[in-house]
Design an enzyme around this catalytic site. Structure first.
Site, PDB file in Angstrom:
ATOM      1  CB  CYS A 118       4.075  21.691  -6.445  1.00 56.36           C
ATOM      2  SG  CYS A 118       5.590  21.160  -5.614  1.00 56.36           S
ATOM      3  CB  CYS A 121       8.460  18.020  -6.430  1.00 56.92           C
ATOM      4  SG  CYS A 121       7.883  18.530  -4.800  1.00 56.92           S
ATOM      5  CB  SER A 122       4.310  16.607  -8.565  1.00 53.62           C
ATOM      6  OG  SER A 122       4.818  15.476  -7.889  1.00 53.62           O
ATOM      7  CB  CYS A 123       3.417  19.485  -3.177  1.00 52.69           C
ATOM      8  SG  CYS A 123       5.087  19.178  -2.609  1.00 52.69           S
TER       9      CYS A 123
END
Lengths: 213, 91
Positions: A118, A121-123
């Site tokens: 991702c 962000c940090s999906c």
């Protein structure tokens, strides 16, 4: 007087450096989170217990549900088809809470290797895999995986032959991704529960492969 | 809005609007092809600010690494990303 010995400044009695205290002031967003949370509690919209329970529920998740999904796909061809067609529906069929996001399962084959990142962000498919590892959220992993995926995979110990196409999946919006790693050779005699033991978190992100036993 | 069929060549618009945008900057101006059609989903550029969002098709677009990075070491490896309809122009 053993404590008078201060020759090794900055080192613990066993000779290790002390870690600096992390007592910086709050960032803008940290202060905002606390303010919003406290206001919501004050106004009776949520309770502190509900917030704590939700944090506990997030912390309690681990990759075992993802591994169970993969093992089912390895042993049940009809389930595999349904998983590839609609990852959320297939996971829900196993009784797993898939959350509001849609799950896409991508399958590794003899010709294709998938890896998930991702960049924004940090999906991450938290419902099936738990919290993402710290490296998944690092700028280095996020920026380099879309730029030089094979180098990144090699640093994880995974060197792929040239005839295998690498497919990088950048989770930019409403989808979450899980990689179905290839079933290891020599596992014909194993049942679904034993197979799930071979499915590592990293193999479902795509930076590793399933264990061979 | 007419949904784009899988396989349709598309270019990501080269815009730099402020706000909560889910189209990565490194893909703006790049050319790929629709891999599958998803959605409709609420436009995050409106959702993020509490507005009632437009419901838009979301596309998984597949790019050749060589079309994203001219100096890619393995140009035929691919990169898939989810891009909302208003960020794409069919070629």
């Amino acid at each position: 007087m053993p404590h008078d010995h201060h020759d090794h400044a900055g080192l613990s009695p066993s000779g290790h450096p002390y870690r600096e205290d992390q007592d910086n002031s709050l960032s803008y967003w940290q202060a905002m989170e606390i303010a919003v949370r406290e206001l919501m509690i004050e106004k009776g919209i949520v309770t502190a217990e509900e917030v704590a329970a939700q944090i506990d529920a997030m912390d309690a998740r681990d990759p075992s549900q993802g591994a169970a999904v993969v093992a089912r796909a390895w042993t049940d061809p009809a389930f595999r088809e349904r998983l590839l067609a609609d990852g959320s529906a297939a996971s829900a069929e196993m009784g797993f809470d898939v959350g509001p996001m849609k799950l896409i399962a991508v399958e590794n084959t003899a010709d294709v290797h998938n890896v998930v990142v991702c960049t924004l962000c940090s999906c991450y498919p938290r419902n099936l895999l738990g919290l993402p590892p710290d490296w998944y959220k690092s700028r280095a992993y996020r920026s380099r995986t879309v730029r030089e995926p094979r180098k990144v995979l090699a640093e994880f110990g995974l060197t792929l032959p040239e005839n295998v196409t690498v497919r990088v999946h950048d989770s930019t919006a409403d989808m979450r991704y899980i990689v179905i790693p290839a079933r290891p050779d020599g596992t014909d005699g194993l049942d679904e529960a034993a197979l799930a033991e071979l499915v590592t978190r990293d193999s479902m992100i795509g930076v590793g492969v399933a264990k061979t036993g | 809005m007419q949904a784009l069929e899988p396989g349709t060549p598309v270019r990501v618009r080269r815009m730099m609007p402020p706000g909560h945008v889910r189209t990565p900057a490194y893909l703006r101006g790049k050319t790929g092809a629709v891999e599958r059609v998803l959605g409709p989903f609420g436009n995050p550029e409106q959702l993020a600010y509490g507005h009632t969002p437009d419901r838009l098709p979301l596309y998984r677009v597949r790019f050749r690494l060589g079309d994203v990075w001219p100096d890619a070491a393995t140009p035929d490896d691919t990169l898939d990303a989810e891009i909302y309809a208003h960020w794409l122009e069919a070629l």
